[in-house]
Design a protein around this motif. Sequence first.
Motif, mmCIF file in Angstrom:
data_model
loop_
_atom_site.group_PDB
_atom_site.id
_atom_site.type_symbol
_atom_site.label_atom_id
_atom_site.label_comp_id
_atom_site.label_asym_id
_atom_site.label_seq_id
_atom_site.Cartn_x
_atom_site.Cartn_y
_atom_site.Cartn_z
ATOM 1 N N PRO A 127 12.084 -6.554 -0.872
ATOM 2 C CA PRO A 127 10.746 -7.156 -0.717
ATOM 3 C C PRO A 127 9.647 -6.141 -0.428
ATOM 4 C CG PRO A 127 12.394 -8.448 0.450
ATOM 5 C CD PRO A 127 13.077 -7.198 0.006
ATOM 6 N N ALA A 128 9.946 -5.148 0.401
ATOM 7 C CA ALA A 128 8.921 -4.158 0.754
ATOM 8 C C ALA A 128 8.496 -3.361 -0.470
ATOM 9 C CB ALA A 128 9.456 -3.222 1.835
ATOM 10 N N ALA A 169 8.807 -4.390 -3.607
ATOM 11 C CA ALA A 169 8.111 -5.319 -4.502
ATOM 12 C C ALA A 169 6.664 -5.499 -4.066
ATOM 13 C CB ALA A 169 8.848 -6.654 -4.541
ATOM 14 N N SER A 170 6.449 -5.602 -2.743
ATOM 15 C CA SER A 170 5.093 -5.767 -2.225
ATOM 16 C C SER A 170 4.247 -4.531 -2.501
ATOM 17 C CB SER A 170 5.148 -6.047 -0.723
ATOM 18 O OG SER A 170 3.847 -6.134 -0.182
ATOM 19 N N ALA A 171 4.840 -3.352 -2.291
ATOM 20 C CA ALA A 171 4.115 -2.107 -2.554
ATOM 21 C C ALA A 171 3.781 -1.983 -4.037
ATOM 22 C CB ALA A 171 4.945 -0.918 -2.087
ATOM 23 N N TYR A 172 4.733 -2.385 -4.879
ATOM 24 C CA TYR A 172 4.504 -2.328 -6.333
ATOM 25 C C TYR A 172 3.360 -3.263 -6.731
ATOM 26 C CZ TYR A 172 5.224 -3.119 -11.318
ATOM 27 O OH TYR A 172 5.029 -3.242 -12.667
ATOM 28 N N THR A 173 3.349 -4.451 -6.138
ATOM 29 C CA THR A 173 2.282 -5.415 -6.438
ATOM 30 C C THR A 173 0.920 -4.884 -6.018
ATOM 31 O OG1 THR A 173 3.851 -7.239 -6.135
ATOM 32 C CG2 THR A 173 1.513 -7.784 -6.082
ATOM 33 N N ASP A 174 0.874 -4.158 -4.888
ATOM 34 C CA ASP A 174 -0.391 -3.608 -4.403
ATOM 35 C C ASP A 174 -0.860 -2.414 -5.243
ATOM 36 O OD1 ASP A 174 -0.353 -5.497 -2.415
ATOM 37 O OD2 ASP A 174 0.553 -4.151 -0.924
#
Length: 201
Positions: free
Chosen positions: A34-35, A37-42
């Motif tokens: 998740p971390a 994925a979140s960084a990738y989304t940002d």
Amino acid sequence: MNSTNRALNRIFLMLTGLVLVVIGAGLIAVAAVPAVASAYTDVAPGVADSIRSALRASPVFDLTVSWISVAAVAALLLLLVLLIAFALRQGRGRTGSLLTERTSDRDETVIDTRVAEQSIEDALATHSEFAASSVSAYRIAGRSVLKVSVTVRRGVAPGHAVALVEDTLDAFEALLGSELPALVSVAGGFRARAGNGTIVN
């Protein structure tokens, strides 16, 4: 035994494998962590905007096409050509003529590689120590060189297998009336113990 440099083969395979591993690991991390994925989304939108800005800032003359895109396509085409050339080089060096002898000013005798393949494979098939065998010929430094690959059954010592192949080669050379250099490759159930290559003649 082909015309492609072995070191280049290994470097190319290592680099290709490394790139694929990195890409695969990144995709797995994005999908499973998740971390990440979140960084990738940002980060992804900003990276995409930067790429679009760079492409818009580098047009080819007055066209809407960026020279970066043209360079990328050219690099991919060059890579494709190199890969095709690399693939076509595989297996080169094999020869269909085992031995050529001139018998007169006009005539010459040519012995086909299939003669060696059939004769040696048939002779090796009579030995229960071998599960399989194959014979091929290559042209190296202007000379025909045989490659005899055998797969031994479990429990057969590689040295004994090589001795049997050498005896078969000696008999074939006596029949042929000429000596031929040969590479003997031995493989078995335990490749770490049984696999080796031996030059004879």
